[in-house]
Design an enzyme around this catalytic site. Structure first.
Site, PDB file in Angstrom:
ATOM      1  N   ASN A 165     -44.849 -40.179  96.492  1.00 57.32           N
ATOM      2  CA  ASN A 165     -46.138 -40.281  95.662  1.00 57.32           C
ATOM      3  C   ASN A 165     -47.077 -40.690  96.163  1.00 57.32           C
ATOM      4  OD1 ASN A 165     -43.854 -42.435  95.070  1.00 57.32           O
ATOM      5  ND2 ASN A 165     -44.489 -42.143  92.551  1.00 57.32           N
ATOM      6  N   GLU A 263     -37.964 -51.739  94.821  1.00 55.50           N
ATOM      7  CA  GLU A 263     -38.704 -51.052  93.384  1.00 55.50           C
ATOM      8  C   GLU A 263     -38.151 -49.594  92.755  1.00 55.50           C
ATOM      9  OE1 GLU A 263     -40.748 -48.637  91.816  1.00 55.50           O
ATOM     10  OE2 GLU A 263     -42.869 -49.663  93.125  1.00 55.50           O
ATOM     11  N   CYS A 297     -43.630 -44.300  89.042  1.00 56.54           N
ATOM     12  CA  CYS A 297     -42.505 -44.474  88.265  1.00 56.54           C
ATOM     13  C   CYS A 297     -42.793 -45.784  87.462  1.00 56.54           C
ATOM     14  CB  CYS A 297     -42.657 -45.780  89.197  1.00 56.54           C
ATOM     15  SG  CYS A 297     -41.300 -45.391  91.172  1.00 56.54           S
ATOM     16  N   GLU A 468     -44.088 -57.469  94.408  1.00 61.87           N
ATOM     17  CA  GLU A 468     -45.329 -56.437  95.478  1.00 61.87           C
ATOM     18  C   GLU A 468     -46.813 -56.945  94.698  1.00 61.87           C
ATOM     19  OE1 GLU A 468     -43.775 -52.662  96.004  1.00 61.87           O
ATOM     20  OE2 GLU A 468     -43.474 -54.057  97.985  1.00 61.87           O
TER      21      GLU A 468
HETATM   22  C1  SIN Z   1     -44.648 -45.889  91.962  1.00 64.53           C
HETATM   23  O1  SIN Z   1     -44.586 -45.127  91.577  1.00 64.53           O
HETATM   24  O2  SIN Z   1     -43.821 -45.992  93.222  1.00 64.53           O
HETATM   25  C2  SIN Z   1     -45.924 -47.771  92.019  1.00 64.53           C
HETATM   26  C3  SIN Z   1     -47.004 -46.932  91.440  1.00 64.53           C
HETATM   27  C4  SIN Z   1     -47.962 -47.992  91.318  1.00 64.53           C
HETATM   28  O3  SIN Z   1     -47.861 -48.534  92.094  1.00 64.53           O
HETATM   29  O4  SIN Z   1     -48.688 -47.937  89.867  1.00 64.53           O
END
Ligand code: SIN
Length: 488
Positions: A165, A263, A297, A468
């Protein structure tokens, strides 16, 4: 943001970056008969293929990382920072083409992909600046005489497994932190979007990252993931992806007791209180929910709106969502591209069908379009149970109603996940109270967009562990070594 160049030009630029290869110990391994095909989610066209590496080839990448580690760890932080700064400059020089490559393999609109390249690059710059600032501590011994010197040293070779993604940002968020600390990286990018990672690695090598310090491996998850997690030479795994896969990888890492950052999935609640600024709440919902077409996410997975503002919020939200433009990633006015694949589409359909069956009403959207395009959708009512436990990962906003602050907090926390949460309120005391009560690693207050290099990104509960980005993001790549100096 610059005006968008013509689509044909961008597509050609993106295609020019495609390398049908893997990168092992500084050598490009060309694609052979046993390969993974990569298709554009926009039209299904074949973009290219990457090799299915054998276990022995993955081991070669791991061994090269282990061999490169001592010299890389000894390289002065300032020098590693300079290499990272050169990498960042090269990414900037190539940002239009990298964005086009992301649009080709991931399907996100080119302007949004350009935003991702800049987001990805912000991690490289962030860790470039940190590389000469990795200090330790001098501690007085309890005997009052000796001195304990606590150094922070790199953990060793790192395996990074990244999702489709964010084909660029999830890589740099890990690799730049690892390089900053002095760790080599063996990267396994998602099989759906491997070309962006390969292009970024080519730029990293051009910037001066030593050959063995950055390999990019592709192939069957069981073979590649199995070798990376099983190897004693790999000292840390950083994974972004689903909770189910995270659990499996964690079990595979257990025999070698690797450090891990996980994550994982989320089911982000978004709370709108009666005292919220309506415009801020609606814009924040749309910005957060429809980022990457709903495929992140941290996208709000379930909205809870207080009874007093519900009608106004639903009316404004529905109008805004109905006006979103769905289309080809390279069309300049496109706001939402295709979903990654057919499985993504059927999941959104399933969530809509189950919510309607539970009494929910579709206010806009609700239907698949051609290919893997889906109408941006708002549903009001029904049961929130589903959305507390399953991520939709698509352009659907389910809206539920609450009465009291206590109820809102209880419903937000009634989930095994705890990655992101959002709340909208103009009462500062309430915002802080609720923000602190929500069981979640990151909380956006009056904002739907909270991802940036300075924010310690990560979850609690089944959303994983480790942070992170930010000044915390380096910690997972460092271990403490203590020398005691007995003074006479
Ligand atoms: C993710 O969807 O895993 C990360 C999204 C983000 O860095 O905002």
């Amino acid at each position: 943001m610059s005006d968008q160049p013509p689509a044909d030009h961008l597509k050609a630029q993106g295609r020019a970056l495609i390398r049908e290869a893997a990168l092992v110990a500084g050598k490009w391994i060309p694609v052979g008969d046993d390969a993974i095909s990569v298709h554009s989610p926009a039209d299904g066209a074949l973009l290219g293929r990457v090799p299915k590496l054998s276990a022995a080839q993955v081991d070669q990448a791991i061994e090269a990382a282990a061999a490169a580690f001592p010299a890389w760890a000894r390289t002065k932080g300032k020098a590693r920072g300079e290499i990272l700064a050169r990498w960042a400059a090269l990414v900037t020089q190539n940002e239009d083409s990298l964005a086009a490559l992301i649009s080709l393999e991931n399907g996100k609109p080119w302007k949004e992909a350009l935003g991702e390249v800049r987001y990805a690059n912000s991690f490289i710059s962030w860790f470039a600046g940190m590389a000469e600032r990795l200090d330790g501590k001098a501690i007085e011994s309890p005997n009052g005489e000796d001195l304990i010197l606590a150094f922070r040293e790199p953990v060793g070779p790192v395996a990074a497994i990244t999702p489709w993604n964010f084909p660029a940002a999830m890589i740099t968020r890990k690799a730049a932190a690892a390089f900053c600390a002095g760790c080599p990286v063996v990267l396994k990018p998602a099989s759906a979007t491997p070309f962006t990672g390969l292009a970024l690695a080519a730029l990293a090598l051009e910037a001066g990252v030593p050959a063995g310090c950055f390999s990019v491996v592709s192939g069957e998850q069981d073979v590649v993931g199995g070798r990376l997690t099983g190897s004693e030479l790999i000292r840390k795994l950083s994974f972004t992806g689903s909770t189910a896969v995270g659990r499996k990888l964690a079990a595979q890492c257990a025999p070698t007791l690797k450090r891990m950052s996980m994550e994982l999935g989320g089911a982000a609640p978004l709370l709108v209180f009666d005292d919220a600024d309506l415009e801020v709440a609606v814009s924040g919902t749309v910005a957060g929910k429809f980022r990457a077409g709903g495929q992140t996410c941290v996208c709000p997975n379930r909205v809870y709106v207080q009874a007093g503002i519900k009608d106004a919020y639903l009316e404004a939200l529905t109008a805004r969502v109905a006006a979103l433009t769905v289309g080809d990633p390279f069309a300049p006015d496109t706001e939402i591209g295709p979903l990654i694949d057919e499985k993504g589409v059927t999941k959104v359909e399933d969530h809509i069908a189950r919510t309607v069956a539970a009494g929910g009403k579709v206010l806009t959207g609700g239907q698949r379009m051609t290919g893997s395009y889906f109408q941006p959708t708002v549903i009001a009512g029904g049961d929130d149970e589903l959305f507390r436990h399953e991520e939709t990962f698509g352009p659907l906003v389910p809206v539920f109603t609450f009465d009291t602050e206590e109820e809102a907090i209880a419903r937000a926390n009634a989930s095994e996940f705890g990655l992101a949460a959002f709340l909208f309120s103009d009462d500062l005391n309430r915002a802080m109270r609720v923000g602190r009560a929500i069981e979640s690693g990151i909380v956006g207050i009056n904002s739907g967009l909270i991802s940036n290099a300075a924010n310690p990104f990560g979850g609690v509960k089944q959303s994983g562990f480790g942070r992170e980005g930010s000044t915390y993001g380096i910690d997972d790549y460092l271990q403490v070594k203590a020398l005691t100096l007995a003074l006479r």
